[in-house]
Every structure is written in C-alpha cells, then in structure tokens.
Design an enzyme around this catalytic site. Structure first.
Site, mmCIF file in Angstrom:
data_model
loop_
_atom_site.group_PDB
_atom_site.id
_atom_site.type_symbol
_atom_site.label_atom_id
_atom_site.label_comp_id
_atom_site.label_asym_id
_atom_site.label_seq_id
_atom_site.Cartn_x
_atom_site.Cartn_y
_atom_site.Cartn_z
ATOM 1 N N ASP A 8 0.815 -1.223 0.000
ATOM 2 C CA ASP A 8 0.000 0.000 0.000
ATOM 3 C C ASP A 8 0.845 1.267 0.000
ATOM 4 O O ASP A 8 0.647 2.159 0.832
ATOM 5 C CB ASP A 8 -0.932 0.014 1.213
ATOM 6 C CG ASP A 8 -1.726 -1.267 1.368
ATOM 7 O OD1 ASP A 8 -2.111 -1.838 0.335
ATOM 8 O OD2 ASP A 8 -1.964 -1.693 2.513
ATOM 9 N N GLU A 19 -11.149 0.527 -3.721
ATOM 10 C CA GLU A 19 -10.431 0.937 -2.512
ATOM 11 C C GLU A 19 -9.183 1.719 -2.892
ATOM 12 O O GLU A 19 -8.871 1.899 -4.062
ATOM 13 C CB GLU A 19 -10.054 -0.293 -1.684
ATOM 14 C CG GLU A 19 -9.201 -1.292 -2.456
ATOM 15 C CD GLU A 19 -9.002 -2.611 -1.734
ATOM 16 O OE1 GLU A 19 -9.395 -2.720 -0.546
ATOM 17 O OE2 GLU A 19 -8.463 -3.546 -2.352
#
Length: 512
Positions: A15, A186
């Site tokens: 991420d 997301e």
C-alpha cells in the site's frame, strides 16, 4: 539508458503512498499489527530509498493491543501542504481505538503528532487532497450503502477543516469501481492535473485480480466519469505464471522534470503460487494520452526516471547491537507496553527478557524481527541462553500466530517446530552443550534449512529443509509478509529469564 530493478522496496511493504517536496520524495507503507507503524522512506530518484524512521513510533499513537493478524494499520496516505506533512490511515479492529485518523509533522523524520481521530468518518483507506483554493478533502472507501453484491464498496468524500482537524460539510459518493460487478473499490487518491480532477482507485481485491482504474471530473465533488481504457493497470490478464502478480493500490507522483510515475504494490510468487515476501512496493512509468493516465506494465527491470541517480550508503548486513537504539528495520509484534529488550544492560548485546507471552498468542511476545526480503536468503545469530522450565529462545520465522517456524533452545534440546493452522509439529531435536550457540536459516524458495553450531564457523544442518509455505499469504491468509528475528518466551510461565544475542545478520543468497 539507465535501468532500475523492481521491487524498489522488497519484502513486506504494501500500500505505498508517495509525495514530492522539491527534489525530495517521501514514501510510506502499511504495517498492520507490527510496531512501530508506517515506516517512512526518503529518495532523490524514486529508485533508491532509505528509511528515516516511522510515523507511528509511540504507544500513545498506535494501540495494537490484541489486534488480530492482518488487523491494525491499513493503507496510509502521505501528503505535504504548506510546510506540513500529513499522514492519514485506518486502525482496523483495535480493542482500544479504531477508525480513521490523521497525524502531522514539520519534519518527515519526526516527531509526528498524536492522532487526530476522525470520529465521524467510516470505512478504510482514507486519503487527503489539498486543492488550489486552500480547501482540504478526505476521501476513502467503505461498504456501499446499497450493496448490489458481496464486496461492493464505494468511495466517499468530505471536506476537512484543518484548524479543527474535523470533517465538515456534506458527504459525496464518488465512485464504486470501473468494471461491472467490481469488488473492493479501494485505495482512492485524487489529483488535479490541468484543471481537471482525477480519481485513482484500485478494485478486484488485493490478490491476483487486483487492478487500477481512473475517473475524471470537472469538480472535486464529481460527478466522475471513468476512462474508456480502464483498468489502466492490471496483471491479471498475464496469468499466474507471470513473475509479478496482483498489481494495484497505486499512488501517482510528478517529478521536477515533468515525468509521471506510479508506486504500487504487487507480489512475486515462487515455489508454486506462494508469496512469502508479502506485497512489495514497485515502480512504473505513467504517460498521458487523450487527457488520461496510462501505466506501463510493471517489469522486474525498466528504464529509470530522468533524475540523477542517488544511492544511499548500504546498511551493514550484520547488526552487532552496539548502538543506543534498535535500527529502524527492527519491529515488534503489536504495541510493546514494557521494555522487554535492552541494548545497554549488557553492552554489545541485545538482551531479551522472558515473559509468559508466546508467538501463539495475540499478544506482544518478546520478539525482535525484521522483514524477509528475498526468496533466497540467510540469517544467522549468536545466542547465549540457559533454558529453565518451559523457557525457549532462538530464531523465529513468523507469518502469524497460527503459522510460523521456530528454531529454539529448550530445556530438553534444540528444536525445530513448524506451526500450521494452529497445530505445532516438532520436526527434529538435537542435544547441544551449555554455552553459546550459533543459530541460522538458509532459504531457497520454500526450502528453509535450519542450521546450528556449537563452535565458531562449524555449521551443521538440523534436520531436513522445512516446508516454508506456512510463511506464505496464499496458505496462511491475510496481508502480511514473513518476518525473521530473535525470540524468547516462558510459554505461559512467569519468565524472568534472559537471552542475549551478540549479533544478527541477514543477507541475500544467490539462487541455486
């Protein structure tokens, strides 16, 4: 033509989020249940990175007590605005605190502020956008208000009052994925380019079907229209045999020379479709066509950014524990509430204190560990430890509380224990004399050979290679890559014993 190698941050660095300040680049990644939280890296060329600290390095910032495996800190976003660095993230399933929060700093190396909890926000993967008019916006992902299928999520947006660090004004729903039936929209980020607003988001789930899509609007609040070329990046069409899979969760940055680049996560399976290294940080070029960004296929080697190469001094392979503080690559499992380690009580050694907590508990055991960063690697340590009762100390290779491998000295010998699906299996036991013992592991893909020595340099294998698939996310589940480190436990007893480690080394090995 100068080329670089991917991943730019090997091992468990998922991420990624990046921002540029002048000629400097800063990057953060997720840490889930590991402490300190959110490592922060500095680069001059987007290729060579050095860790300058952690954003969340105090217990008051990051209460991970009792957090489940792959709970904790999800998907941080790093941004810089008018001399201040902002990091926003989510603490998932915390027993003391949960939800989205922001921390700030004048210096990215810290110190960072205490959290500003956004109590009236929800969901996960929050991001920040600072517009030209001085307004700040928070956007994130959450389960769709009117879900049409399992995994249906949507991206929401609200304004952030920077003075009060509170969300204000109405909420706007911006996006729920580009593909029909898309799951897990997301990791959203908003950018403003040539007067238009671009929303970058991932979808498909952070596995093989991961993808990055983009939408565009004339106002930050929308409506957003997706690109006809979505997804602008995915490797799912390349098959499971491709060396890089699961590309997604991306962030964009423009260099001072005008180029656009994308940092993203992806995985490198090996030994079958297994990825012990977790999700790693990769880099790929972005070009613009017809007003839309397009990302290059992510490759193991590619042409480097048009920036002067800036290599940092390589950290030593061996830590002799002669510094005042632990090196920044060392981590704890969940938040330490007591100093169970010391570098000063016996100078030149890392001393661990025995406590009841075990690797099999959802607790904070006496474990100092670092990321496994290579499919082929060796790790060695020199240990002085006299076991008593149920005490055990040695090396641990950890995926989570139900999946790990331990090479540890017990009262009845040196043992290799492999834990799978919550069940321990002792693979081999060896008698060793009292005194110093040298412990090691050499891994070649999924074969982890345990080693030991009772005299300097006299290494011998302990049993056959251990099946390392228990350290793989594809078997153990979750979002974490494997760790290797030093461990001491009283296994439920009061403890009070100590284990001293003179040194620990980790280095990459050539393939077979």
């Amino acid at each position: 033509m100068v080329r670089f190698s991917n991943p730019v941050l090997p091992g468990f660095h998922p991420d990624p989020s990046v921002c540029r300040v002048g000629e400097d680049y800063y990057l953060v990644t997720s840490t889930f249940e590991w402490f300190p939280g959110v490592p922060i890296f500095h680069s001059k060329d987007l290729v060579h990175w050095r860790q300058i600290g952690h954003v969340l390095d105090r217990a008051s910032q990051l209460p991970l007590d009792g957090v489940r495996p792959s709970g904790g800190v999800y998907a941080p976003t790093l941004r810089h605005h008018e001399g201040v660095f902002y990091m926003i993230t989510t603490l998932v399933d915390g027993l003391m605190e949960s939800g989205n929060f922001v921390v700030t700093a004048a210096d990215p190396a810290g110190p960072w502020s205490e959290p500003y909890w956004l109590s009236d926000s929800e969901g996960f993967d929050p991001s920040l956008f600072f517009d030209d008019d001085g307004r700040a916006w928070v956007h994130g992902a959450r389960p769709a208000r009117s879900p049409r299928h399992e995994g249906h999520t949507e991206v929401w947006l609200r304004e952030l009052d920077l003075n009060r660090m509170k969300l204000v004004g109405p909420e706007h729903v911006l996006w729920d994925g580009a593909v029909k039936g898309a799951v897990w929209a997301e990791g959203p980020h908003i950018y403003k380019v040539d007067g238009a607003y671009y929303l970058l988001a991932s979808e498909g789930g952070t596995e093989h079907d991961h993808a990055v899509s983009v939408a565009r609007a004339s106002a930050v609040t929308g409506p957003y229209t997706g690109s006809s070329r979505n997804p602008i990046l995915t490797h799912r069409n390349l098959g499971r045999e491709h060396p890089i899979v699961g590309t997604g969760h991306a962030d964009l940055v423009q260099t001072q020379t005008g180029e656009w680049w994308m940092v993203l996560l992806a995985m490198r399976p090996y030994g079958g479709y297994h990825y012990n290294l977790g999700r790693e940080t990769f880099l790929t070029r972005v070009r613009w066509e017809d007003g839309w960004p397009l990302a290059d296929e992510v490759r193991l080697t590619a042409e480097a950014p048009d920036l002067p190469a800036h290599r940092w001094p390589a950290p030593p392979a061996c830590d002799h524990f002669d510094a005042e503080w632990l090196a920044p690559f060392w981590n704890h499992l969940r938040t330490p509430r007591e100093p169970y380690w010391t570098l000063t009580e016996r100078p030149g050694f890392l001393r661990l204190r025995g406590r009841p907590e075990s690797l099999t508990d959802r607790s904070n055991p006496s474990l100092i560990a670092r990321r496994q960063q290579h499919a082929h690697f060796a790790a060695h340590a020199a240990m002085e430890f006299t076991p008593k009762g149920e005490d055990r100390a040695g090396l641990a290779l950890v995926q989570n509380d139900d999946y790990h491998i331990v090479l540890a000295l017990h009262a009845d010998g040196l043992k290799v224990i492999r834990r799978e699906d919550g069940v321990d299996r002792t693979l081999v036991v060896a008698d060793v004399p009292a005194g110093r013992v040298w412990l090691g592991v050499e891994a070649h893909e999924q074969d982890y050979q345990m080693l030991y020595a009772t005299e300097p340099g006299q290494w011998r294998p302990l049993g056959d290679p251990v099946d390392g698939r228990v350290l793989s996310t594809s078997l153990a589940g979750g979002f974490i890559g494997a760790y290797v480190g030093m461990y001491l436990s009283g296994e439920g007893t009061a403890g009070g014993n100590v284990a001293d480690f003179d040194w620990f080394e980790y280095h990459e090995l050539p393939p077979h």
